[in-house]
Design a protein around this motif. Structure first.
Motif, PDB file in Angstrom:
ATOM      1  N   HIS A 138       0.828  -1.211   0.000  1.00  0.00           N
ATOM      2  CA  HIS A 138       0.000   0.000   0.000  1.00  0.00           C
ATOM      3  C   HIS A 138       0.862   1.260   0.000  1.00  0.00           C
ATOM      4  O   HIS A 138       0.492   2.282  -0.586  1.00  0.00           O
ATOM      5  CB  HIS A 138      -0.938   0.003   1.203  1.00  0.00           C
ATOM      6  CG  HIS A 138      -1.950   1.101   1.174  1.00  0.00           C
ATOM      7  ND1 HIS A 138      -2.943   1.179   0.223  1.00  0.00           N
ATOM      8  CD2 HIS A 138      -2.116   2.186   1.977  1.00  0.00           C
ATOM      9  CE1 HIS A 138      -3.679   2.257   0.438  1.00  0.00           C
ATOM     10  NE2 HIS A 138      -3.201   2.888   1.499  1.00  0.00           N
ATOM     11  N   GLY A 139       2.024   1.180   0.644  1.00  0.00           N
ATOM     12  CA  GLY A 139       2.900   2.343   0.704  1.00  0.00           C
ATOM     13  C   GLY A 139       3.358   2.811  -0.666  1.00  0.00           C
ATOM     14  O   GLY A 139       3.503   4.017  -0.902  1.00  0.00           O
ATOM     15  N   SER A 140       3.573   1.864  -1.585  1.00  0.00           N
ATOM     16  CA  SER A 140       4.003   2.258  -2.929  1.00  0.00           C
ATOM     17  C   SER A 140       2.887   2.966  -3.675  1.00  0.00           C
ATOM     18  O   SER A 140       3.132   3.851  -4.501  1.00  0.00           O
ATOM     19  CB  SER A 140       4.468   1.029  -3.717  1.00  0.00           C
ATOM     20  OG  SER A 140       3.419   0.089  -3.879  1.00  0.00           O
ATOM     21  N   GLU A 141       1.643   2.611  -3.368  1.00  0.00           N
ATOM     22  CA  GLU A 141       0.504   3.307  -3.971  1.00  0.00           C
ATOM     23  C   GLU A 141       0.422   4.738  -3.431  1.00  0.00           C
ATOM     24  O   GLU A 141       0.215   5.694  -4.184  1.00  0.00           O
ATOM     25  CB  GLU A 141      -0.797   2.565  -3.670  1.00  0.00           C
ATOM     26  CG  GLU A 141      -0.879   1.168  -4.240  1.00  0.00           C
ATOM     27  CD  GLU A 141      -1.085   1.153  -5.741  1.00  0.00           C
ATOM     28  OE1 GLU A 141      -1.371   2.218  -6.331  1.00  0.00           O
ATOM     29  OE2 GLU A 141      -0.965   0.060  -6.333  1.00  0.00           O
ATOM     30  N   VAL A 142       0.616   4.872  -2.117  1.00  0.00           N
ATOM     31  CA  VAL A 142       0.558   6.203  -1.495  1.00  0.00           C
ATOM     32  C   VAL A 142       1.679   7.087  -2.027  1.00  0.00           C
ATOM     33  O   VAL A 142       1.484   8.293  -2.256  1.00  0.00           O
ATOM     34  CB  VAL A 142       0.646   6.076   0.040  1.00  0.00           C
ATOM     35  CG1 VAL A 142       0.807   7.445   0.689  1.00  0.00           C
ATOM     36  CG2 VAL A 142      -0.597   5.375   0.583  1.00  0.00           C
ATOM     37  N   ALA A 143       2.858   6.500  -2.255  1.00  0.00           N
ATOM     38  CA  ALA A 143       3.989   7.283  -2.770  1.00  0.00           C
ATOM     39  C   ALA A 143       3.641   7.957  -4.091  1.00  0.00           C
ATOM     40  O   ALA A 143       4.120   9.061  -4.381  1.00  0.00           O
ATOM     41  CB  ALA A 143       5.206   6.385  -2.936  1.00  0.00           C
ATOM     42  N   GLN A 144       2.803   7.311  -4.884  1.00  0.00           N
ATOM     43  CA  GLN A 144       2.416   7.892  -6.166  1.00  0.00           C
ATOM     44  C   GLN A 144       1.388   9.010  -6.012  1.00  0.00           C
ATOM     45  O   GLN A 144       1.098   9.712  -6.977  1.00  0.00           O
ATOM     46  CB  GLN A 144       1.852   6.799  -7.081  1.00  0.00           C
ATOM     47  CG  GLN A 144       2.857   5.730  -7.436  1.00  0.00           C
ATOM     48  CD  GLN A 144       2.300   4.715  -8.413  1.00  0.00           C
ATOM     49  OE1 GLN A 144       2.070   5.018  -9.580  1.00  0.00           O
ATOM     50  NE2 GLN A 144       2.066   3.500  -7.924  1.00  0.00           N
ATOM     51  N   GLN A 145       0.856   9.161  -4.805  1.00  0.00           N
ATOM     52  CA  GLN A 145      -0.098  10.236  -4.543  1.00  0.00           C
ATOM     53  C   GLN A 145       0.569  11.485  -3.970  1.00  0.00           C
ATOM     54  O   GLN A 145      -0.091  12.519  -3.848  1.00  0.00           O
ATOM     55  CB  GLN A 145      -1.166   9.765  -3.548  1.00  0.00           C
ATOM     56  CG  GLN A 145      -2.124   8.720  -4.073  1.00  0.00           C
ATOM     57  CD  GLN A 145      -3.131   8.325  -3.015  1.00  0.00           C
ATOM     58  OE1 GLN A 145      -3.043   7.263  -2.414  1.00  0.00           O
ATOM     59  NE2 GLN A 145      -4.096   9.183  -2.773  1.00  0.00           N
ATOM     60  N   MET A 146       1.830  11.392  -3.584  1.00  0.00           N
ATOM     61  CA  MET A 146       2.477  12.522  -2.947  1.00  0.00           C
ATOM     62  C   MET A 146       2.864  13.590  -3.966  1.00  0.00           C
ATOM     63  O   MET A 146       3.592  13.323  -4.915  1.00  0.00           O
ATOM     64  CB  MET A 146       3.708  12.057  -2.168  1.00  0.00           C
ATOM     65  CG  MET A 146       3.366  11.306  -0.906  1.00  0.00           C
ATOM     66  SD  MET A 146       2.511  12.371   0.281  1.00  0.00           S
ATOM     67  CE  MET A 146       1.791  11.128   1.374  1.00  0.00           C
ATOM     68  N   ARG A 147       2.377  14.785  -3.741  1.00  0.00           N
ATOM     69  CA  ARG A 147       2.644  15.889  -4.657  1.00  0.00           C
ATOM     70  C   ARG A 147       4.030  16.451  -4.395  1.00  0.00           C
ATOM     71  O   ARG A 147       4.368  16.800  -3.267  1.00  0.00           O
ATOM     72  CB  ARG A 147       1.600  16.985  -4.464  1.00  0.00           C
ATOM     73  CG  ARG A 147       1.691  18.117  -5.480  1.00  0.00           C
ATOM     74  CD  ARG A 147       0.612  19.164  -5.206  1.00  0.00           C
ATOM     75  NE  ARG A 147      -0.721  18.638  -5.362  1.00  0.00           N
ATOM     76  CZ  ARG A 147      -1.324  18.452  -6.543  1.00  0.00           C
ATOM     77  NH1 ARG A 147      -0.679  18.721  -7.664  1.00  0.00           N
ATOM     78  NH2 ARG A 147      -2.551  17.990  -6.602  1.00  0.00           N
ATOM     79  N   ASP A 148       4.862  16.535  -5.438  1.00  0.00           N
ATOM     80  CA  ASP A 148       6.211  17.066  -5.258  1.00  0.00           C
ATOM     81  C   ASP A 148       6.384  18.454  -5.862  1.00  0.00           C
ATOM     82  O   ASP A 148       7.458  19.036  -5.819  1.00  0.00           O
ATOM     83  CB  ASP A 148       7.262  16.117  -5.832  1.00  0.00           C
ATOM     84  CG  ASP A 148       7.012  15.793  -7.311  1.00  0.00           C
ATOM     85  OD1 ASP A 148       6.149  16.442  -7.919  1.00  0.00           O
ATOM     86  OD2 ASP A 148       7.686  14.885  -7.831  1.00  0.00           O
ATOM     87  N   SER A 149       5.315  19.002  -6.448  1.00  0.00           N
ATOM     88  CA  SER A 149       5.361  20.369  -6.957  1.00  0.00           C
ATOM     89  C   SER A 149       3.934  20.872  -7.128  1.00  0.00           C
ATOM     90  O   SER A 149       2.980  20.089  -7.164  1.00  0.00           O
ATOM     91  CB  SER A 149       6.094  20.442  -8.299  1.00  0.00           C
ATOM     92  OG  SER A 149       5.275  19.979  -9.345  1.00  0.00           O
TER      93      SER A 149
END
Length: 251
Positions: A138-149
């Motif tokens: 699940h953590g890898s899915e959440v990582a794709q939701q993190m906005r970096d800009s």
């Protein structure tokens, strides 16, 4: 679900500043949730379980140094571990240090039956702000939701909303993201506006109040699987219901 599947539990709580009893309460809460489980071994640097003769006193001494050591059940076939990490202020809301407690256990029939109780026991023992229990991955899915800009996409590849990094959130009570089973303290539930009987009727069928007044809320009957369209839709709707999660709206 494979034999190697794991349930991962993470809760976020105030930093340890001495022995306030939370370390032992967290471990005992987990042991109550899984009768027969005993977390009485320390893992050595080379991964060998070392029996602890006076575990509770040992934990108390470690807590006075701000440490939550890595403990295990000593079962190599069905390993269960718990540990605490110091989260630096620079990576967290309002620049406040936190304790993040991690639990890993086999995602088997026994764990499935006790998953809600495990999360509740760990979260309440640590006096957490919020937390979750989710299948490994699940953590890898959440990582794709993190906005970096500020100019990135509005949705993740799964179509889930983008979330602000934890250090940009307004307060430690705001959950960074949603998991399969979610723990929300009284303050977190208040920030989310949960429960609202008119909007949360379905969620309330899989929710229960904790002894401290917080909530444990399970999104789907079986472990969250984002390859399952129905599960993905449930998660999308939960994010729509709680826009405060991940800093997308003000509490």
């Amino acid at each position: 679900m494979t034999l190697k599947s794991r349930l991962l539990v993470s809760v976020y709580a105030p930093a340890l500043t001495g022995d306030d009893g939370r370390t032992l309460a967290t471990i005992q809460g987990m042991e109550r949730a899984l009768p027969g489980l005993r977390l009485e071994r320390e893992l050595s640097k080379d991964g060998q379980p070392i029996p602890l003769q006076q575990r509770d006193a040992w934990l108390s001494e470690a807590a006075t140094r701000g440490k939550f050591p890595l403990l295990c059940n000593g079962d190599e076939l069905n390993p269960v571990t718990i540990s605490g990490l110091k989260r630096p202020a620079s990576l967290l809301p309002e620049g406040q240090r936190q304790l993040q407690v991690h639990v890993k256990l086999p995602l088997d029939v026994t764990t499935l039956a006790a998953a809600t109780a495990v999360l509740e026991g760990v979260a309440e023992g640590a006096r957490s702000f919020w937390g979750h229990a989710s299948p490994s991955g699940h953590g890898s899915e959440v990582a794709q939701q993190m906005r970096d800009s500020g100019h990135g996409p509005e949705r993740s590849p799964r179509g889930l909303p983008m979330l602000l990094p934890p250090e940009e959130l307004r307060s430690p009570e705001i959950p960074h993201y949603l998991g399969w089973i979610n723990y929300w303290s009284v303050a977190a539930a208040r920030a989310l506006g949960f429960p609202d009987p008119a909007r949360d009727a379905d969620l309330l069928t899989r929710a229960r109040r904790t002894a401290s007044g917080g909530w444990v809320v399970q999104l789907t009957d079986t472990p969250l699987d984002l390859d399952n369209i129905a599960h993905l839709d449930v998660l999308r709707r939960a994010y729509e219901r709680f826009p405060v999660v991940g800093g997308r709206a003000a509490p």
